[in-house]
Motif scaffolding. Structure first.
Motif, short mmCIF file in Angstrom:
data_model
loop_
_atom_site.label_atom_id
_atom_site.label_comp_id
_atom_site.label_asym_id
_atom_site.label_seq_id
_atom_site.Cartn_x
_atom_site.Cartn_y
_atom_site.Cartn_z
N ARG A 102 -9.36 -11.32 -45.06
CA ARG A 102 -9.39 -10.40 -43.91
C ARG A 102 -10.43 -9.31 -44.16
N PHE A 103 -11.17 -8.99 -43.10
CA PHE A 103 -12.18 -7.94 -43.16
C PHE A 103 -11.95 -7.00 -41.98
N GLN A 104 -11.78 -5.72 -42.27
CA GLN A 104 -11.60 -4.72 -41.22
C GLN A 104 -12.98 -4.35 -40.70
N LEU A 105 -13.21 -4.51 -39.41
CA LEU A 105 -14.50 -4.21 -38.80
C LEU A 105 -14.47 -2.82 -38.18
N ALA A 106 -15.57 -2.12 -38.27
CA ALA A 106 -15.69 -0.82 -37.63
C ALA A 106 -15.74 -1.01 -36.11
N ASP A 107 -15.51 0.07 -35.40
CA ASP A 107 -15.60 0.01 -33.94
C ASP A 107 -16.98 -0.47 -33.53
N TYR A 108 -17.03 -1.29 -32.53
CA TYR A 108 -18.25 -1.82 -31.92
C TYR A 108 -19.00 -2.81 -32.80
N VAL A 109 -18.40 -3.27 -33.88
CA VAL A 109 -19.02 -4.33 -34.69
C VAL A 109 -18.46 -5.66 -34.19
N GLU A 128 -22.83 -2.97 -31.89
CA GLU A 128 -23.35 -2.85 -30.53
C GLU A 128 -22.70 -1.64 -29.87
N LEU A 129 -23.40 -0.51 -29.91
CA LEU A 129 -22.87 0.70 -29.30
C LEU A 129 -23.01 0.64 -27.79
N PRO A 130 -21.98 1.06 -27.05
CA PRO A 130 -22.11 1.14 -25.59
C PRO A 130 -23.15 2.20 -25.22
N GLU A 131 -23.73 2.05 -24.07
CA GLU A 131 -24.78 2.99 -23.62
C GLU A 131 -24.29 4.44 -23.66
N ALA A 132 -23.03 4.68 -23.32
CA ALA A 132 -22.50 6.04 -23.29
C ALA A 132 -22.49 6.68 -24.67
N LEU A 133 -22.48 5.89 -25.74
CA LEU A 133 -22.45 6.44 -27.09
C LEU A 133 -23.81 6.51 -27.76
N LYS A 134 -24.81 5.91 -27.14
CA LYS A 134 -26.16 5.96 -27.72
C LYS A 134 -26.77 7.34 -27.50
#
Length: 155
Positions: A102-109, A128-134
């Motif tokens: 098991r591998f815990q992935l960060a948000d948006y990975v 892959e960051l959403p446009e609102a977070l870029k």
């Protein structure tokens, strides 16, 4: 084994409860077996690769699943009874046992693809960051255009 208490972090930090939970989980599962061995590498600014040594496993004996930021890699060996019936082993050192990593992935990975070559399962990931977070550039108004903003009135 020494236990770390994260209670002070919960009391003094807002919004970091998930991070503290991950740290606690890592501390609890730190004694998992080292099999199968794996590498985690960065392949770019927002790109990663996990390589897992799965010698002897066929693609249909491996499963990759992502659910709620948790990547689970499972290997289930099909019975080799028919091939083993005609064999007499003097030493059997090749591990042909089932596993789950098991591998815990960060948000948006997200997992972009996976491939099996020469006994290595390579899993490619990308943030892959959403446009609102870029990051975005905010223009600064000057002169007459800035006056209504400073006084609290919309232009």
């Amino acid at each position: 084994m020494r236990t770390i208490d994260f209670t002070p972090l919960y009391r003094s930090a807002v919004g970091f409860d998930r991070l503290a939970g991950l740290l606690e989980s890592a501390a609890r599962t730190g004694q998992e077996t080292g099999w199968p061995p794996y590498n985690i590498e960065t392949t770019g600014e927002n790109a990663y690769r996990i390589e897992i040594a799965v010698a002897g496993f066929k693609p249909d004996e491996l499963t990759l699943e992502v659910k709620e930021n948790l990547l689970t890699v499972t290997g289930r060996k099909t019975a080799n009874d028919d091939a083993g019936a005609n064999r007499t082993y003097l030493h059997r050192g090749l591990a042909e046992r089932d596993f789950e990593r098991r591998f815990q992935l960060a948000d948006y990975v997200v997992v972009t693809d996976a491939g099996l070559d020469n006994g290595l399962l390579a899993i490619n990931l990308k943030r892959e960051l959403p446009e609102a977070l870029k990051p975005r550039r905010i223009e600064i108004a000057t002169g007459a255009a800035a006056k209504p903003l400073i006084e609290g009135k919309a232009a």
